[in-house]
Design a protein around this motif. Structure first.
Motif, PDB file in Angstrom:
ATOM      1  N   PHE A  95      -2.307  -2.992   5.367  1.00  0.00           N
ATOM      2  CA  PHE A  95      -1.915  -3.730   4.154  1.00  0.00           C
ATOM      3  C   PHE A  95      -0.412  -3.553   3.966  1.00  0.00           C
ATOM      4  N   ASN A  96       0.391  -4.069   4.903  1.00  0.00           N
ATOM      5  CA  ASN A  96       1.818  -3.728   4.860  1.00  0.00           C
ATOM      6  C   ASN A  96       2.700  -4.706   4.099  1.00  0.00           C
ATOM      7  N   SER A  97       2.113  -5.700   3.426  1.00  0.00           N
ATOM      8  CA  SER A  97       2.905  -6.528   2.503  1.00  0.00           C
ATOM      9  C   SER A  97       1.997  -7.066   1.399  1.00  0.00           C
ATOM     10  N   PRO A  98       1.519  -6.179   0.520  1.00  0.00           N
ATOM     11  CA  PRO A  98       0.637  -6.635  -0.571  1.00  0.00           C
ATOM     12  C   PRO A  98       1.339  -7.677  -1.420  1.00  0.00           C
ATOM     13  N   ALA A  99       0.676  -8.830  -1.592  1.00  0.00           N
ATOM     14  CA  ALA A  99       1.356  -9.984  -2.185  1.00  0.00           C
ATOM     15  C   ALA A  99       0.781 -10.365  -3.540  1.00  0.00           C
ATOM     16  N   SER A 100      -0.348 -11.064  -3.546  1.00  0.00           N
ATOM     17  CA  SER A 100      -0.905 -11.614  -4.788  1.00  0.00           C
ATOM     18  C   SER A 100      -2.268 -11.009  -5.076  1.00  0.00           C
ATOM     19  N   SER A 101      -2.696 -11.144  -6.329  1.00  0.00           N
ATOM     20  CA  SER A 101      -3.929 -10.481  -6.739  1.00  0.00           C
ATOM     21  C   SER A 101      -4.750 -11.358  -7.680  1.00  0.00           C
ATOM     22  N   GLY A 102      -6.029 -11.035  -7.769  1.00  0.00           N
ATOM     23  CA  GLY A 102      -6.924 -11.757  -8.666  1.00  0.00           C
ATOM     24  C   GLY A 102      -8.184 -10.958  -8.923  1.00  0.00           C
ATOM     25  N   PHE A 103      -8.896 -11.318  -9.996  1.00  0.00           N
ATOM     26  CA  PHE A 103     -10.167 -10.678 -10.351  1.00  0.00           C
ATOM     27  C   PHE A 103     -11.338 -11.526  -9.883  1.00  0.00           C
ATOM     28  N   ASP A 104     -12.460 -10.877  -9.559  1.00  0.00           N
ATOM     29  CA  ASP A 104     -13.709 -11.606  -9.459  1.00  0.00           C
ATOM     30  C   ASP A 104     -14.405 -11.569 -10.819  1.00  0.00           C
ATOM     31  N   ALA A 105     -15.609 -12.128 -10.906  1.00  0.00           N
ATOM     32  CA  ALA A 105     -16.288 -12.249 -12.193  1.00  0.00           C
ATOM     33  C   ALA A 105     -16.707 -10.907 -12.774  1.00  0.00           C
ATOM     34  N   THR A 106     -16.782  -9.863 -11.950  1.00  0.00           N
ATOM     35  CA  THR A 106     -17.210  -8.547 -12.438  1.00  0.00           C
ATOM     36  C   THR A 106     -16.054  -7.576 -12.626  1.00  0.00           C
ATOM     37  N   GLY A 107     -14.820  -8.047 -12.426  1.00  0.00           N
ATOM     38  CA  GLY A 107     -13.661  -7.217 -12.732  1.00  0.00           C
ATOM     39  C   GLY A 107     -13.084  -6.437 -11.574  1.00  0.00           C
ATOM     40  N   ASN A 108     -13.569  -6.666 -10.361  1.00  0.00           N
ATOM     41  CA  ASN A 108     -12.929  -6.052  -9.198  1.00  0.00           C
ATOM     42  C   ASN A 108     -11.612  -6.765  -8.905  1.00  0.00           C
ATOM     43  N   ILE A 109     -10.638  -6.011  -8.416  1.00  0.00           N
ATOM     44  CA  ILE A 109      -9.331  -6.563  -8.074  1.00  0.00           C
ATOM     45  C   ILE A 109      -9.273  -6.841  -6.577  1.00  0.00           C
ATOM     46  N   TYR A 110      -8.740  -8.009  -6.227  1.00  0.00           N
ATOM     47  CA  TYR A 110      -8.532  -8.373  -4.827  1.00  0.00           C
ATOM     48  C   TYR A 110      -7.050  -8.673  -4.639  1.00  0.00           C
ATOM     49  N   PHE A 111      -6.498  -8.259  -3.495  1.00  0.00           N
ATOM     50  CA  PHE A 111      -5.094  -8.578  -3.236  1.00  0.00           C
ATOM     51  C   PHE A 111      -4.907  -8.985  -1.775  1.00  0.00           C
ATOM     52  N   THR A 112      -4.041  -9.952  -1.565  1.00  0.00           N
ATOM     53  CA  THR A 112      -3.769 -10.444  -0.223  1.00  0.00           C
ATOM     54  C   THR A 112      -2.659  -9.628   0.428  1.00  0.00           C
ATOM     55  N   SER A 113      -2.714  -9.578   1.757  1.00  0.00           N
ATOM     56  CA  SER A 113      -1.629  -8.938   2.509  1.00  0.00           C
ATOM     57  C   SER A 113      -1.396  -9.735   3.781  1.00  0.00           C
ATOM     58  N   PRO A 114      -0.378 -10.611   3.794  1.00  0.00           N
ATOM     59  CA  PRO A 114      -0.082 -11.391   5.002  1.00  0.00           C
ATOM     60  C   PRO A 114       0.507 -10.556   6.131  1.00  0.00           C
ATOM     61  N   ASN A 115       0.859  -9.303   5.812  1.00  0.00           N
ATOM     62  CA  ASN A 115       1.380  -8.355   6.808  1.00  0.00           C
ATOM     63  C   ASN A 115       2.630  -8.869   7.511  1.00  0.00           C
ATOM     64  N   PHE A 116       3.597  -9.245   6.689  1.00  0.00           N
ATOM     65  CA  PHE A 116       4.870  -9.749   7.195  1.00  0.00           C
ATOM     66  C   PHE A 116       5.757  -8.643   7.779  1.00  0.00           C
ATOM     67  N   HIS A 117       5.375  -7.383   7.590  1.00  0.00           N
ATOM     68  CA  HIS A 117       6.206  -6.293   8.108  1.00  0.00           C
ATOM     69  C   HIS A 117       5.710  -5.759   9.452  1.00  0.00           C
ATOM     70  N   ASN A 118       4.818  -6.493  10.089  1.00  0.00           N
ATOM     71  CA  ASN A 118       4.305  -6.064  11.391  1.00  0.00           C
ATOM     72  C   ASN A 118       5.421  -5.799  12.392  1.00  0.00           C
ATOM     73  N   ASP A 119       6.356  -6.749  12.524  1.00  0.00           N
ATOM     74  CA  ASP A 119       7.421  -6.611  13.530  1.00  0.00           C
ATOM     75  C   ASP A 119       8.281  -5.378  13.278  1.00  0.00           C
ATOM     76  N   THR A 120       8.587  -5.119  12.001  1.00  0.00           N
ATOM     77  CA  THR A 120       9.394  -3.946  11.649  1.00  0.00           C
ATOM     78  C   THR A 120       8.677  -2.657  12.037  1.00  0.00           C
ATOM     79  N   LEU A 121       7.383  -2.604  11.780  1.00  0.00           N
ATOM     80  CA  LEU A 121       6.609  -1.397  12.088  1.00  0.00           C
ATOM     81  C   LEU A 121       6.419  -1.200  13.589  1.00  0.00           C
ATOM     82  N   ILE A 122       6.272  -2.289  14.313  1.00  0.00           N
ATOM     83  CA  ILE A 122       6.152  -2.183  15.759  1.00  0.00           C
ATOM     84  C   ILE A 122       7.475  -1.729  16.376  1.00  0.00           C
TER      85      ILE A 122
END
Length: 363
Positions: free
Chosen positions: A36-63
């Motif tokens: 999860f090296n570039s956590p971007a956006s977030s949202g709730f489901d109907a029961t209140g769990n949080i979800y967040f996207t990670s496009p992992n744009f820092h892959n090249d830097t880490l490699i």
């Protein structure tokens, strides 16, 4: 007229739109694995769990630094009510856009059908008009399959639902005469059919735009990033962050979600990114990506700086290129995108471990 009187009127006007900062601090909410090296956006489901996207744009830097041997596949994380982190969905080869072989999940919002809708921003891979809206089909809380429901955008970014309508910011529509043109699309859930994905017509001008283009913004062009974060308040108005102008615009709508009027709601920030309206406090909370800052803004447009810090690695929960916020009870949870732009206004100077979510306690 008395000069002191004039100055007092000016000062009162300025203070009406800005309130001095509370003495708040951000703390570490979660330290994330490099998957999860570039956590971007977030949202709730109907029961209140949080979800967040990670496009992992820092892959090249880490490699390049030797911290990772192969790229981390873009993914979506889940944080439950007990703050337990799991990998909810890892994008599969069949999910990738065919011409690029890649996916870049940005905004995420759960629809009235219980499925997750995600903006796939293909412009990052220099492929124009291939960006998509994906629907991740959910059953019993689990992601079971993914379908393309709309395509043809340039830079889809933020997502928010109002009833059966999905509002999608497109950060880049066209760069023209030194100005950045961006906008917000509106799609009804009935149109988002995986058997016949909606094809958005590329923007050329106001007289020749797709019928789903709900609002258009023209901004100063200094970053070439316009409409970004979006949210809906309790009265059903839409808020759109215009990143390069450090501003938020408010759009009122009628009962059919048709536009009535758009005005500037708040400005004076540097690079307004993702935001959420919170019902309990009746405020908008927004991340300023360049300033390493998070603000709250009341319904009169009065802005309050909650937390701001300088260039850090975020190890202790400091803000580290914050992209978006989500509000859960008295917590403002921040995704630290750890982005680096070639701009003197950008506080964050390097993308590096750790990758984190921060939390700010509010009243």
């Amino acid at each position: 007229m008395n000069i002191k009187y004039i100055l007092s009127i000016v000062i009162i006007g300025l203070l009406s739109n800005y309130v001095s900062a509370k003495k708040l601090t951000s703390k570490l909410f979660l330290s994330l694995p490099i998957t999860f090296n570039s956590p971007a956006s977030s949202g709730f489901d109907a029961t209140g769990n949080i979800y967040f996207t990670s496009p992992n744009f820092h892959n090249d830097t880490l490699i390049k630094s030797g911290e990772m041997k192969k790229p981390a596949v873009p993914t979506i994380g889940k944080v439950d009510k007990h703050n337990r982190l799991t990998t909810w969905y890892t994008f599969k080869p069949e999910d990738m856009e065919k011409s690029t072989g890649k996916v870049a999940p940005m905004g995420i919002a759960f629809g009235p059908d219980g499925n997750a809708y995600v903006a796939d921003m293909q412009l990052w891979f220099n492929d124009q008009y291939k960006s998509r809206i994906l629907r991740i089909n959910v059953k019993d809380g689990k992601a079971i399959s993914t379908h393309v429901v709309a395509t043809g955008m340039l830079f889809p970014n933020g997502l928010v639902w109002k009833g059966n309508d999905l509002f999608v910011s497109d950060t880049v529509l066209k760069f023209e005469d030194g100005k950045q043109i961006s906008g917000v699309y509106k799609f009804n859930i009935k149109e988002l059919n995986p058997l016949k994905p909606l094809q958005v017509r590329p923007y050329t001008d106001t007289k020749n735009s797709d019928s789903h283009l709900f609002e258009i913004f023209t901004s100063n062009g200094k970053l070439k990033f316009g409409a970004n974060g979006v949210t809906i308040d309790g009265e059903g108005s839409l808020y759109t962050a215009i990143m390069e102008e450090g501003a938020i615009h408010k759009t009122t709508m009628d009962e059919n979600n048709e536009k009535i009027n758009t005005t500037v709601f708040s400005d004076g920030m540097i690079a307004t990114d993702g935001m959420k309206w919170d019902r309990r406090t009746n405020k908008v909370y927004i991340a300023d990506l360049f300033a390493n800052a998070v603000y709250s803004i009341d319904m009169n447009g009065r802005r309050e700086l909650l937390v701001q810090n300088g260039n850090t690695d975020g190890a202790n929960g400091e803000l580290d290129g914050p992209a978006e916020v989500i509000v859960r009870g008295n917590e403002v949870i921040v995704t630290n995108f750890d982005a680096v732009f070639d701009s003197p206004e950008m506080t964050n100077k390097t993308a590096s471990r750790p990758f984190t979510l921060s939390v700010i306690k509010i009243n």
